[in-house]
Write a protein that holds these residues in place. Structure first.
Motif, PDB file in Angstrom:
ATOM      1  N   GLY A  46       5.305  51.938 -33.257  1.00  0.00           N
ATOM      2  CA  GLY A  46       4.877  50.775 -34.030  1.00  0.00           C
ATOM      3  C   GLY A  46       5.613  50.740 -35.351  1.00  0.00           C
ATOM      4  N   ILE A  47       5.699  49.550 -35.918  1.00  0.00           N
ATOM      5  CA  ILE A  47       6.388  49.384 -37.207  1.00  0.00           C
ATOM      6  C   ILE A  47       5.578  48.462 -38.114  1.00  0.00           C
ATOM      7  CG2 ILE A  47       8.724  49.743 -36.292  1.00  0.00           C
ATOM      8  CD1 ILE A  47       9.043  46.621 -36.447  1.00  0.00           C
ATOM      9  N   GLY A  48       5.824  48.596 -39.397  1.00  0.00           N
ATOM     10  CA  GLY A  48       5.335  47.639 -40.381  1.00  0.00           C
ATOM     11  C   GLY A  48       6.523  46.858 -40.914  1.00  0.00           C
ATOM     12  N   VAL A  49       6.273  45.672 -41.390  1.00  0.00           N
ATOM     13  CA  VAL A  49       7.350  44.894 -42.033  1.00  0.00           C
ATOM     14  C   VAL A  49       6.832  44.368 -43.367  1.00  0.00           C
ATOM     15  CG1 VAL A  49       8.437  44.255 -39.850  1.00  0.00           C
ATOM     16  CG2 VAL A  49       6.748  42.716 -40.876  1.00  0.00           C
ATOM     17  N   ALA A  50       7.775  44.061 -44.257  1.00  0.00           N
ATOM     18  CA  ALA A  50       7.408  43.675 -45.620  1.00  0.00           C
ATOM     19  C   ALA A  50       7.068  42.182 -45.689  1.00  0.00           C
ATOM     20  CB  ALA A  50       8.565  43.974 -46.565  1.00  0.00           C
ATOM     21  N   GLY A  51       6.302  41.847 -46.710  1.00  0.00           N
ATOM     22  CA  GLY A  51       6.115  40.446 -47.053  1.00  0.00           C
ATOM     23  C   GLY A  51       4.709  39.923 -46.866  1.00  0.00           C
ATOM     24  N   ASN A  52       4.280  39.107 -47.819  1.00  0.00           N
ATOM     25  CA  ASN A  52       3.002  38.407 -47.677  1.00  0.00           C
ATOM     26  C   ASN A  52       3.240  37.100 -46.917  1.00  0.00           C
ATOM     27  OD1 ASN A  52       3.787  36.300 -49.505  1.00  0.00           O
ATOM     28  ND2 ASN A  52       3.267  37.639 -51.227  1.00  0.00           N
ATOM     29  N   ILE A  53       2.209  36.282 -46.790  1.00  0.00           N
ATOM     30  CA  ILE A  53       2.355  35.094 -45.934  1.00  0.00           C
ATOM     31  C   ILE A  53       3.421  34.131 -46.478  1.00  0.00           C
ATOM     32  CG2 ILE A  53       0.442  33.805 -46.998  1.00  0.00           C
ATOM     33  CD1 ILE A  53       1.595  33.831 -43.274  1.00  0.00           C
ATOM     34  N   GLU A  54       3.715  34.195 -47.758  1.00  0.00           N
ATOM     35  CA  GLU A  54       4.747  33.301 -48.302  1.00  0.00           C
ATOM     36  C   GLU A  54       6.144  33.924 -48.244  1.00  0.00           C
ATOM     37  OE1 GLU A  54       3.557  30.339 -51.401  1.00  0.00           O
ATOM     38  OE2 GLU A  54       2.419  32.078 -52.130  1.00  0.00           O
ATOM     39  N   THR A  55       6.200  35.241 -48.294  1.00  0.00           N
ATOM     40  CA  THR A  55       7.525  35.880 -48.394  1.00  0.00           C
ATOM     41  C   THR A  55       7.991  36.553 -47.096  1.00  0.00           C
ATOM     42  OG1 THR A  55       6.551  37.945 -49.169  1.00  0.00           O
ATOM     43  CG2 THR A  55       7.200  36.346 -50.853  1.00  0.00           C
ATOM     44  N   CYS A  56       7.091  36.744 -46.127  1.00  0.00           N
ATOM     45  CA  CYS A  56       7.483  37.459 -44.909  1.00  0.00           C
ATOM     46  C   CYS A  56       8.547  36.659 -44.150  1.00  0.00           C
ATOM     47  CB  CYS A  56       6.257  37.710 -44.019  1.00  0.00           C
ATOM     48  SG  CYS A  56       6.618  38.681 -42.550  1.00  0.00           S
ATOM     49  N   ASP A  57       9.620  37.320 -43.846  1.00  0.00           N
ATOM     50  CA  ASP A  57      10.706  36.703 -43.086  1.00  0.00           C
ATOM     51  C   ASP A  57      10.263  36.522 -41.629  1.00  0.00           C
ATOM     52  OD1 ASP A  57      13.852  36.362 -43.203  1.00  0.00           O
ATOM     53  OD2 ASP A  57      13.322  37.364 -41.309  1.00  0.00           O
TER      54      ASP A  57
ATOM     55  N   GLY B 190      -5.788  46.721 -38.302  1.00  0.00           N
ATOM     56  CA  GLY B 190      -6.107  45.736 -37.267  1.00  0.00           C
ATOM     57  C   GLY B 190      -7.529  45.238 -37.376  1.00  0.00           C
ATOM     58  N   LEU B 191      -8.319  45.886 -38.227  1.00  0.00           N
ATOM     59  CA  LEU B 191      -9.732  45.531 -38.390  1.00  0.00           C
ATOM     60  C   LEU B 191     -10.048  45.061 -39.806  1.00  0.00           C
ATOM     61  CD1 LEU B 191     -11.217  48.668 -36.529  1.00  0.00           C
ATOM     62  CD2 LEU B 191     -10.810  46.397 -35.574  1.00  0.00           C
ATOM     63  N   ILE B 192      -9.236  45.466 -40.781  1.00  0.00           N
ATOM     64  CA  ILE B 192      -9.464  45.113 -42.183  1.00  0.00           C
ATOM     65  C   ILE B 192      -8.174  44.501 -42.730  1.00  0.00           C
ATOM     66  CG2 ILE B 192     -10.018  45.975 -44.493  1.00  0.00           C
ATOM     67  CD1 ILE B 192     -11.473  48.301 -43.200  1.00  0.00           C
ATOM     68  N   ALA B 193      -8.289  43.325 -43.312  1.00  0.00           N
ATOM     69  CA  ALA B 193      -7.092  42.610 -43.754  1.00  0.00           C
ATOM     70  C   ALA B 193      -6.632  43.045 -45.133  1.00  0.00           C
ATOM     71  CB  ALA B 193      -7.373  41.107 -43.776  1.00  0.00           C
ATOM     72  N   SER B 194      -5.370  42.779 -45.393  1.00  0.00           N
ATOM     73  CA  SER B 194      -4.791  42.972 -46.717  1.00  0.00           C
ATOM     74  C   SER B 194      -3.871  41.790 -46.973  1.00  0.00           C
ATOM     75  CB  SER B 194      -4.016  44.287 -46.732  1.00  0.00           C
ATOM     76  OG  SER B 194      -2.820  44.145 -47.452  1.00  0.00           O
ATOM     77  N   ASP B 195      -3.752  41.386 -48.234  1.00  0.00           N
ATOM     78  CA  ASP B 195      -2.884  40.244 -48.540  1.00  0.00           C
ATOM     79  C   ASP B 195      -1.410  40.578 -48.367  1.00  0.00           C
ATOM     80  OD1 ASP B 195      -3.382  42.016 -50.694  1.00  0.00           O
ATOM     81  OD2 ASP B 195      -2.443  40.604 -52.084  1.00  0.00           O
ATOM     82  N   THR B 196      -1.087  41.881 -48.355  1.00  0.00           N
ATOM     83  CA  THR B 196       0.326  42.265 -48.388  1.00  0.00           C
ATOM     84  C   THR B 196       0.932  42.538 -47.017  1.00  0.00           C
ATOM     85  OG1 THR B 196      -0.334  44.560 -48.703  1.00  0.00           O
ATOM     86  CG2 THR B 196       0.125  43.273 -50.693  1.00  0.00           C
ATOM     87  N   MET B 197       0.150  42.479 -45.955  1.00  0.00           N
ATOM     88  CA  MET B 197       0.762  42.777 -44.642  1.00  0.00           C
ATOM     89  C   MET B 197       0.214  41.908 -43.513  1.00  0.00           C
ATOM     90  SD  MET B 197      -0.463  46.688 -44.233  1.00  0.00           S
ATOM     91  CE  MET B 197      -2.092  47.251 -44.592  1.00  0.00           C
TER      92      MET B 197
END
Ligand code: NAD
Length: 258
Positions: free
Chosen positions: A94-105, A147-154
């Motif tokens: 699995g991987i993570g990627v950078a960016g919030n909803i406005e900046t995520c590519d 997957g159960l608790i949200a964050s603004d950054t991912m």
């Protein structure tokens, strides 16, 4: 006897971090293990270290990109060849990627879903026929507390891991209703000290030690997880000790979601 005696396990993303720990713990408990990773050399290193430590040849390795259905066919063939079958599938890569909803590519968004979610779709489609021949079986999907608790950054990571959570339940019900004797559960760790956090540290321009301290302060148990904290849950889910557990989520989060 080991708790996973007779188990034939394929672990994805096994070159390092949690995947390497799952492979080692499963082998220590008596399973034969196929270590797979897009980093084939790393997967081979994991298998070699396991075999050296146990002084027997129970771990094997193949290079395997989990986003590629034909790689999955090859990995299942390798399980048949090296393990003699398959009855435990640990979807760990699995991987993570950078960016919030406005900046995520958008390309990163799609890559995140491809590695974290499409991988399980392809893996189950390609592995279930062989797993049915070697039941009882267990599919273990590594989601995240994210997957159960949200964050603004991912947003991409959050929603891909939520998809893993729900997909696991659907797979569990399908296998149960078709009398396959195959279970499926998801695992939800909070922060664990693995190389994945090197990237997080770099992204926040933090020393890794400082990052680990910051993360530990967010967790009621006041520490981040160790890889074996998660691998021991994988041993439980792979073994028949958990034979009544399917469609469930196992949270290993130091109390963060309590
Ligand atoms: P890691 O980055 O240390 O290791 C991931 C492994 O997956 C690497 O060996 C990498 O080569 C492999 N991989 C990446 N893309 C792949 C692909 N397309 N095909 C095959 N292999 C691929 O990560 P980790 O910390 O060991 O995480 C393992 C799993 O646990 C991931 O699903 C991650 O989301 C999840 N998780 C980790 C943490 C944590 O804090 N470490 C917390 C919650 C969930």
């Amino acid at each position: 006897a080991g708790r996973c005696e007779g188990k034939l396990a394929l672990v994805t993303g096994a070159a390092q971090g949690l995947g390497a720990a799952h492979a080692r713990r499963l082998a220590e408990e008596g399973a034969r293990v196929l270590c797979t990773d897009i980093n084939g050399d790393g997967a081979a290193d994991t298998a070699r270290l396991v075999n050296e430590a146990l002084d027997r040849e129970v771990a094997f390795a193949v290079s395997h990109n989990v986003t590629d259905p034909s790689d999955w066919e090859a990995a299942v063939d390798a399980a048949r060849e090296h393990l003699g079958g398959l009855n435990v599938l640990v979807n760990n890569a699995g991987i993570g990627v950078a960016g919030n909803i406005e900046t995520c590519d958008f390309e990163d968004w799609k890559r995140c879903f491809s590695v974290n979610v499409d991988s399980i779709f392809h893996g189950c489609q390609k592995a279930l026929p062989l797993m049915r021949e070697h039941a009882p079986g267990s599919i273990i999907n590594i989601s995240s507390i994210a997957g159960l608790i949200a964050s603004d950054t991912m947003p991409a990571y959050n929603s891909s891991k939520a998809a893993v959570w729900m997909l696991s339940k659907s797979i569990a019900l399908h296998c149960a209703k078709n009398n396959m004797d195959i279970r499926c559960n998801s695992v939800h760790p909070t922060f664990v000290d693995t190389p994945i956090l090197d990237g997080t540290a770099k992204a926040h321009s933090l020393d890794k030690g400082i990052l680990l301290e910051k993360l530990a302060r967010q967790i009621p148990l006041r520490k981040v997880g160790e890889p074996d904290d998660i691998a021991n849950a994988v041993v439980y889910l792979a073994s028949d000790e958990s034979k009544f557990m399917t469609g469930a989520e196992l949270k290993l989060d130091g109390g963060i979601s309590a």
